[in-house]
Write an enzyme that holds these catalytic residues in place. Structure first.
Site, mmCIF file in Angstrom:
data_model
loop_
_atom_site.group_PDB
_atom_site.id
_atom_site.type_symbol
_atom_site.label_atom_id
_atom_site.label_comp_id
_atom_site.label_asym_id
_atom_site.label_seq_id
_atom_site.Cartn_x
_atom_site.Cartn_y
_atom_site.Cartn_z
ATOM 1 N N LEU A 138 0.820 -1.215 0.000
ATOM 2 C CA LEU A 138 0.000 0.000 0.000
ATOM 3 C C LEU A 138 0.856 1.268 0.000
ATOM 4 O O LEU A 138 2.044 1.217 0.328
ATOM 5 C CB LEU A 138 -0.909 -0.035 1.237
ATOM 6 C CG LEU A 138 -1.935 -1.177 1.196
ATOM 7 C CD1 LEU A 138 -2.555 -1.406 2.561
ATOM 8 C CD2 LEU A 138 -3.009 -0.884 0.157
ATOM 9 N N PRO A 139 0.242 2.412 -0.351
ATOM 10 C CA PRO A 139 1.038 3.624 -0.546
ATOM 11 C C PRO A 139 1.729 4.189 0.694
ATOM 12 O O PRO A 139 2.833 4.697 0.590
ATOM 13 C CB PRO A 139 0.018 4.632 -1.085
ATOM 14 C CG PRO A 139 -1.080 3.820 -1.658
ATOM 15 C CD PRO A 139 -1.143 2.579 -0.825
ATOM 16 N N THR A 173 6.257 0.510 1.792
ATOM 17 C CA THR A 173 7.346 1.290 2.393
ATOM 18 C C THR A 173 6.706 2.326 3.305
ATOM 19 O O THR A 173 6.005 3.225 2.834
ATOM 20 C CB THR A 173 8.186 1.998 1.308
ATOM 21 O OG1 THR A 173 8.684 1.022 0.403
ATOM 22 C CG2 THR A 173 9.351 2.748 1.931
ATOM 23 N N LYS A 178 15.423 -0.220 4.266
ATOM 24 C CA LYS A 178 14.808 0.133 2.979
ATOM 25 C C LYS A 178 14.960 1.631 2.666
ATOM 26 O O LYS A 178 15.293 2.011 1.546
ATOM 27 C CB LYS A 178 13.329 -0.283 3.011
ATOM 28 C CG LYS A 178 12.432 0.368 2.007
ATOM 29 C CD LYS A 178 12.641 -0.148 0.611
ATOM 30 C CE LYS A 178 11.875 0.723 -0.372
ATOM 31 N NZ LYS A 178 12.139 0.416 -1.746
ATOM 32 N N LYS A 188 7.899 10.681 -0.667
ATOM 33 C CA LYS A 188 7.481 10.104 0.625
ATOM 34 C C LYS A 188 8.670 9.414 1.304
ATOM 35 O O LYS A 188 8.945 9.620 2.484
ATOM 36 C CB LYS A 188 6.356 9.090 0.387
ATOM 37 C CG LYS A 188 5.953 8.312 1.631
ATOM 38 C CD LYS A 188 5.181 7.041 1.302
ATOM 39 C CE LYS A 188 6.044 5.969 0.689
ATOM 40 N NZ LYS A 188 5.419 4.652 0.574
HETATM 41 P P1 NAD Z 1 0.505 2.285 -6.396
HETATM 42 O O1 NAD Z 1 0.004 3.637 -6.041
HETATM 43 O O2 NAD Z 1 0.701 1.908 -7.823
HETATM 44 O O3 NAD Z 1 -0.454 1.150 -5.749
HETATM 45 C C1 NAD Z 1 -1.065 1.244 -4.499
HETATM 46 C C2 NAD Z 1 -2.380 0.491 -4.579
HETATM 47 O O4 NAD Z 1 -2.981 0.468 -3.284
HETATM 48 C C3 NAD Z 1 -3.396 1.132 -5.527
HETATM 49 O O5 NAD Z 1 -3.837 0.174 -6.474
HETATM 50 C C4 NAD Z 1 -4.536 1.595 -4.605
HETATM 51 O O6 NAD Z 1 -5.813 1.508 -5.212
HETATM 52 C C5 NAD Z 1 -4.390 0.605 -3.462
HETATM 53 N N1 NAD Z 1 -4.984 1.067 -2.213
HETATM 54 C C6 NAD Z 1 -4.836 2.265 -1.614
HETATM 55 N N2 NAD Z 1 -5.528 2.289 -0.453
HETATM 56 C C7 NAD Z 1 -6.093 1.073 -0.323
HETATM 57 C C8 NAD Z 1 -6.936 0.477 0.654
HETATM 58 N N3 NAD Z 1 -7.311 1.147 1.742
HETATM 59 N N4 NAD Z 1 -7.350 -0.790 0.471
HETATM 60 C C9 NAD Z 1 -6.978 -1.477 -0.648
HETATM 61 N N5 NAD Z 1 -6.193 -0.966 -1.610
HETATM 62 C C10 NAD Z 1 -5.762 0.297 -1.443
HETATM 63 O O7 NAD Z 1 1.866 2.109 -5.568
HETATM 64 P P2 NAD Z 1 3.063 1.071 -5.858
HETATM 65 O O8 NAD Z 1 4.037 1.704 -6.783
HETATM 66 O O9 NAD Z 1 2.502 -0.273 -6.139
HETATM 67 O O10 NAD Z 1 3.762 1.099 -4.419
HETATM 68 C C11 NAD Z 1 3.227 0.399 -3.308
HETATM 69 C C12 NAD Z 1 4.245 0.458 -2.189
HETATM 70 O O11 NAD Z 1 5.486 -0.104 -2.645
HETATM 71 C C13 NAD Z 1 4.568 1.886 -1.727
HETATM 72 O O12 NAD Z 1 4.700 1.888 -0.332
HETATM 73 C C14 NAD Z 1 5.888 2.197 -2.427
HETATM 74 O O13 NAD Z 1 6.645 3.150 -1.726
HETATM 75 C C15 NAD Z 1 6.534 0.832 -2.467
HETATM 76 N N6 NAD Z 1 7.504 0.601 -3.549
HETATM 77 C C16 NAD Z 1 7.221 0.958 -4.838
HETATM 78 C C17 NAD Z 1 8.172 0.689 -5.830
HETATM 79 C C18 NAD Z 1 7.921 1.062 -7.274
HETATM 80 O O14 NAD Z 1 8.866 0.955 -8.098
HETATM 81 N N7 NAD Z 1 6.707 1.436 -7.656
HETATM 82 C C19 NAD Z 1 9.374 0.058 -5.518
HETATM 83 C C20 NAD Z 1 9.604 -0.335 -4.209
HETATM 84 C C21 NAD Z 1 8.654 -0.059 -3.229
#
Ligand code: NAD
Length: 294
Positions: free
Chosen positions: A65-66, A96, A171, A246
């Site tokens: 999740l975000p 994260t 991380k 973030k």
């Molecule tokens: P994203 O915004 O693409 O996906 C987040 C998902 O969570 C969305 O589909 C959203 O609809 C869902 N969501 C939000 N609130 C929710 C809730 N209450 N219940 C159910 N679903 C909910 O983000 P992402 O890029 O997939 O990143 C997710 C996590 O991974 C973050 O913490 C980010 O920092 C971390 N991360 C991302 C990357 C990257 O390259 N994108 C790499 C490493 C770590």
């Protein structure tokens, strides 16, 4: 094969859930986006109507999740999954978030006899799709070992950084470094281009030299240098600037808490803040190159 609940099917969670399905697990998903749930169903997942709907006998619950408030709402407050979960379920939060938030969820889980690990990931969307993420875990060693077979179906490695919250600290140290070397890589490439050099040739030279790093050889920010990276797709998808901002905020808070001097991390945070405000919040973080082209 295990029964797994998966919450958060975004850029990272979608492909991670898909790899668990491919490995033969019985996966039930939930996301706020119907469209993303339908994509997971097409891959072979079952869809839940609510977050609690993924629990139904799940041995593992994975969340991606975000941010920390959303994670705390999910487990402790709004959805309060911890109040509805069987104590045999192992919670794996791969989002994260601040280490304090991870510890808060861990303690709330422990108070109900539920095991939880923080397991944020290193590697971008490409690594998530290829099942080559690195999981950086915090929590009780036995719980990390219990999670390992599941983590290894989404990644190439699972490290145990230390107790609860330690995965998040390791991380954000990594991501602070990532921000710094992405900006440095973009600066070096753009300076070479301004001087009339070819960014592909520059990349070849620096990849074989002491400037070599992941932003250069795997996630190149200059369009046309590498295939399959966000730079080749107008910086769509990937790791969004708002998520990098973030993480840099989390890094700065950790630096204050642990009395660490992080001048490069602070500068990276400021540059990403300005870049986000300039309209790039929802673009990949390698788009920082655009700022240097102005
Ligand atoms: P994203 O915004 O693409 O996906 C987040 C998902 O969570 C969305 O589909 C959203 O609809 C869902 N969501 C939000 N609130 C929710 C809730 N209450 N219940 C159910 N679903 C909910 O983000 P992402 O890029 O997939 O990143 C997710 C996590 O991974 C973050 O913490 C980010 O920092 C971390 N991360 C991302 C990357 C990257 O390259 N994108 C790499 C490493 C770590």
């Amino acid at each position: 094969m295990a029964k797994i609940g998966f919450i958060g099917l975004g850029n990272m969670g979608g492909p991670m859930a898909s790899n668990l399905i491919k490995a033969g697990h019985d996966v039930t998903v939930f996301d706020l986006s119907e469209e993303l749930m339908d994509a997971a169903v097409a891959d072979g997942a079952s869809k839940a109507d609510t977050a609690a709907g993924v629990l139904n006998g799940a041995e593992f619950v994975v969340s991606m999740l975000p941010n920390g408030n959303i994670v705390k709402d999910l487990y402790i407050h709004k959805d309060a999954l911890l109040d509805q979960m069987d104590s045999s379920t192992l919670v794996i939060d791969s989002s994260t978030i601040a280490s304090e938030d991870a510890v808060e969820v861990h303690q709330a889980a422990a108070a109900k006899g539920i095991a939880m690990i923080d397991a944020p990931v290193s590697g971008g969307v490409g690594a998530a799709k290829a099942g080559k993420l690195a999981f950086i875990c915090g929590g009780v060693a036995g719980d990390v070992e219990k999670a390992r077979p599941v983590l290894e179906q989404m990644g190439k490695a699972a490290f145990h950084a230390g107790e609860s919250g330690a995965g998040q600290i390791a991380k954000i140290c990594n991501n602070m470094l990532l921000a710094v070397h992405m900006i440095g890589t973009a600066e070096a490439l753009q300076m070479g281009v301004n001087a009339g050099l070819d960014p592909k040739v520059m990349t070849e030279i620096m990849t074989a030299s002491s400037g070599r790093n992941w932003s250069l050889d795997t996630y190149n920010p200059y369009p046309g240098v590498q295939d399959g990276v966000p730079a080749g797709n107008d910086y769509q998808g990937g790791f969004l600037v708002k998520l990098m901002s973030k993480d840099l905020g989390l890094a700065e808070a950790a630096a204050d808490k642990f009395s660490a001097r992080t001048p490069m991390g602070d500068l990276a945070r400021e540059l990403y803040r300005q870049h986000g405000e300039a309209g790039f919040e929802d673009r990949d973080f390698s788009s920082i190159l655009k700022m240097l082209q102005q």
